[in-house]
Design a protein around this motif. Structure first.
Motif, PDB file in Angstrom:
ATOM      1  N   UNK A  20      -3.164  -4.605   0.239  1.00 61.65           N
ATOM      2  CA  UNK A  20      -2.235  -3.664   0.859  1.00 61.65           C
ATOM      3  C   UNK A  20      -0.925  -4.358   1.212  1.00 61.65           C
ATOM      4  N   UNK A  21       0.202  -3.772   0.757  1.00 61.44           N
ATOM      5  CA  UNK A  21       1.520  -4.262   1.133  1.00 61.44           C
ATOM      6  C   UNK A  21       2.414  -3.096   1.548  1.00 61.44           C
ATOM      7  N   UNK A  22       3.335  -3.379   2.460  1.00 60.05           N
ATOM      8  CA  UNK A  22       4.344  -2.392   2.825  1.00 60.05           C
ATOM      9  C   UNK A  22       5.477  -2.461   1.802  1.00 60.05           C
ATOM     10  N   UNK A  23       6.323  -1.434   1.740  1.00 59.31           N
ATOM     11  CA  UNK A  23       7.455  -1.485   0.809  1.00 59.31           C
ATOM     12  C   UNK A  23       8.326  -2.721   0.997  1.00 59.31           C
ATOM     13  N   UNK A  24       8.576  -3.123   2.235  1.00 58.35           N
ATOM     14  CA  UNK A  24       9.433  -4.282   2.481  1.00 58.35           C
ATOM     15  C   UNK A  24       8.777  -5.596   2.077  1.00 58.35           C
ATOM     16  N   UNK A  25       7.445  -5.618   2.060  1.00 59.82           N
ATOM     17  CA  UNK A  25       6.729  -6.866   1.775  1.00 59.82           C
ATOM     18  C   UNK A  25       6.277  -6.970   0.324  1.00 59.82           C
ATOM     19  N   UNK A  26       6.615  -5.990  -0.499  1.00 63.11           N
ATOM     20  CA  UNK A  26       6.063  -5.960  -1.857  1.00 63.11           C
ATOM     21  C   UNK A  26       6.715  -7.017  -2.751  1.00 63.11           C
ATOM     22  N   UNK A  27       5.987  -8.108  -2.926  1.00 63.24           N
ATOM     23  CA  UNK A  27       6.368  -9.171  -3.867  1.00 63.24           C
ATOM     24  C   UNK A  27       5.090  -9.560  -4.599  1.00 63.24           C
ATOM     25  N   UNK A  28       4.777  -8.906  -5.700  1.00 65.82           N
ATOM     26  CA  UNK A  28       3.478  -9.112  -6.351  1.00 65.82           C
ATOM     27  C   UNK A  28       3.308 -10.499  -6.942  1.00 65.82           C
ATOM     28  N   UNK A  29       2.104 -11.037  -6.791  1.00 66.61           N
ATOM     29  CA  UNK A  29       1.735 -12.304  -7.401  1.00 66.61           C
ATOM     30  C   UNK A  29       0.998 -12.032  -8.710  1.00 66.61           C
ATOM     31  N   UNK A  30       1.113 -12.914  -9.681  1.00 63.74           N
ATOM     32  CA  UNK A  30       0.485 -12.680 -10.984  1.00 63.74           C
ATOM     33  C   UNK A  30      -1.021 -12.428 -10.882  1.00 63.74           C
ATOM     34  N   UNK A  31      -1.488 -11.403 -11.583  1.00 63.81           N
ATOM     35  CA  UNK A  31      -2.912 -11.149 -11.697  1.00 63.81           C
ATOM     36  C   UNK A  31      -3.548 -10.351 -10.574  1.00 63.81           C
ATOM     37  N   UNK A  32      -2.813 -10.112  -9.495  1.00 65.78           N
ATOM     38  CA  UNK A  32      -3.380  -9.388  -8.363  1.00 65.78           C
ATOM     39  C   UNK A  32      -3.102  -7.892  -8.480  1.00 65.78           C
ATOM     40  N   UNK A  33      -3.938  -7.096  -7.797  1.00 68.88           N
ATOM     41  CA  UNK A  33      -3.758  -5.644  -7.731  1.00 68.88           C
ATOM     42  C   UNK A  33      -3.333  -5.261  -6.312  1.00 68.88           C
ATOM     43  N   UNK A  34      -2.571  -4.155  -6.225  1.00 70.39           N
ATOM     44  CA  UNK A  34      -1.979  -3.785  -4.944  1.00 70.39           C
ATOM     45  C   UNK A  34      -2.050  -2.290  -4.675  1.00 70.39           C
ATOM     46  N   UNK A  35      -2.005  -1.975  -3.376  1.00 64.84           N
ATOM     47  CA  UNK A  35      -1.617  -0.649  -2.917  1.00 64.84           C
ATOM     48  C   UNK A  35      -0.344  -0.838  -2.110  1.00 64.84           C
ATOM     49  N   UNK A  36       0.541   0.142  -2.174  1.00 65.28           N
ATOM     50  CA  UNK A  36       1.776   0.067  -1.410  1.00 65.28           C
ATOM     51  C   UNK A  36       1.961   1.393  -0.691  1.00 65.28           C
ATOM     52  N   UNK A  37       2.261   1.306   0.615  1.00 63.97           N
ATOM     53  CA  UNK A  37       2.362   2.545   1.369  1.00 63.97           C
ATOM     54  C   UNK A  37       2.992   2.343   2.733  1.00 63.97           C
ATOM     55  N   UNK A  38       3.233   3.466   3.390  1.00 62.58           N
ATOM     56  CA  UNK A  38       3.816   3.466   4.728  1.00 62.58           C
ATOM     57  C   UNK A  38       2.743   3.905   5.719  1.00 62.58           C
ATOM     58  N   UNK A  39       2.218   2.936   6.447  1.00 55.85           N
ATOM     59  CA  UNK A  39       1.151   3.129   7.430  1.00 55.85           C
ATOM     60  C   UNK A  39       1.670   3.968   8.598  1.00 55.85           C
ATOM     61  N   UNK A  57       8.374   1.214  -6.464  1.00 51.73           N
ATOM     62  CA  UNK A  57       7.259   0.268  -6.513  1.00 51.73           C
ATOM     63  C   UNK A  57       5.985   0.900  -7.053  1.00 51.73           C
ATOM     64  N   UNK A  58       5.812   2.191  -6.816  1.00 49.50           N
ATOM     65  CA  UNK A  58       4.598   2.886  -7.253  1.00 49.50           C
ATOM     66  C   UNK A  58       4.424   2.844  -8.759  1.00 49.50           C
ATOM     67  N   UNK A  59       5.505   2.630  -9.491  1.00 53.05           N
ATOM     68  CA  UNK A  59       5.446   2.585 -10.953  1.00 53.05           C
ATOM     69  C   UNK A  59       5.078   1.201 -11.478  1.00 53.05           C
ATOM     70  N   UNK A  60       5.048   0.210 -10.599  1.00 51.50           N
ATOM     71  CA  UNK A  60       4.732  -1.154 -11.022  1.00 51.50           C
ATOM     72  C   UNK A  60       3.289  -1.201 -11.544  1.00 51.50           C
ATOM     73  N   UNK A  61       3.050  -1.887 -12.668  1.00 47.98           N
ATOM     74  CA  UNK A  61       1.694  -1.892 -13.244  1.00 47.98           C
ATOM     75  C   UNK A  61       0.629  -2.548 -12.369  1.00 47.98           C
ATOM     76  N   UNK A  62       1.025  -3.405 -11.427  1.00 48.33           N
ATOM     77  CA  UNK A  62       0.039  -4.022 -10.551  1.00 48.33           C
ATOM     78  C   UNK A  62      -0.292  -3.154  -9.336  1.00 48.33           C
ATOM     79  N   UNK A  63       0.472  -2.106  -9.116  1.00 50.92           N
ATOM     80  CA  UNK A  63       0.168  -1.161  -8.048  1.00 50.92           C
ATOM     81  C   UNK A  63      -0.816  -0.131  -8.593  1.00 50.92           C
TER      82      UNK A  63
END
Length: 218
Positions: A20-39, A57-63
């Protein structure tokens, strides 16, 4: 194999958890999967700007999921009406990009069920950190909402929930292996088998079919 559907920590082995990452913190690392949202705890005056960032960010392939989004009537930093408005916007984004929603919900199950019906959402939602019992789970499942259990859970629930619906998370607890050990003890089940069930269930929720590549190069 993803066997942790919701965490705030990057796992040691990339690709085994949805971080889980916030929009401001979204810096994806290689190979990891993510959710991005506003808590609901993080809704501030700039929430529209945050949601605009999320739309990109929602369009990013790792999200792979949107959220965590939701409603918190106990600890939320914004009025309930605003929390629901922000939730509606994240539901809309989830439907547009076709990525499921992960939900934070405290004392707001009635509102959650109502907004699920109101928005006519078609994608699965996952209510994380579920501590309720089997009857509440059944009510949520009928509405298209799955549940995930973590460090604190109802022992009777994990003994009764169908294996085709079981989901596990570490959330803020940095030790998913410990959670598997505890739950496997309650379920009288082998950890390897439970991980396989959780992975299968996550794959179904994400819509990853048999032709999905489990080792993408981002």
């Amino acid at each position: 194999m993803i066997y942790d559907i919701h965490t705030h920590y990057h796992p040691e082995e990339a690709g085994t958890a949805i971080v889980q990452l916030t929009p401001d913190a979204f810096t994806p690392l290689p190979g990891h999967y993510y959710s991005v949202g506003l808590h609901p705890w993080d809704i501030a005056d700039d929430w529209k700007t945050q949601l605009a960032k999320m739309a990109v960010m929602a369009l990013h392939p790792q999200v792979v999921m949107i959220g965590e989004a939701g409603v918190d009537k106990k600890n939320g930093s914004a009025p309930i009406e605003l929390q629901l408005e922000v939730l509606r916007e994240q539901i809309r984004l989830s439907e547009i990009v076709r990525k499921p929603l992960i939900i934070h919900c405290v004392k707001g199950v009635d509102e959650l069920l109502a907004i699920r019906k109101e928005t006519k959402a078609t994608l699965p939602w996952v209510l994380h950190n579920f501590r309720g019992g089997i009857k509440q789970y059944q009510q949520l499942k009928r509405a298209g909402i799955y549940v995930s259990v973590g460090e604190r859970y109802d022992e009777e629930f994990v003994q009764e929930v169908p294996l085709t619906d079981i989901l596990l998370e570490s959330d803020e607890f940095n030790g998913v292996d410990t959670i598997y050990e505890l739950i496997c003890s309650d379920m009288d089940m082998d950890q390897t088998d439970l991980r396989q069930y959780v992975w299968y269930n996550i794959r179904e929720i994400l819509g990853w079919g048999l032709n999905w590549d489990p080792n993408p190069s981002f």
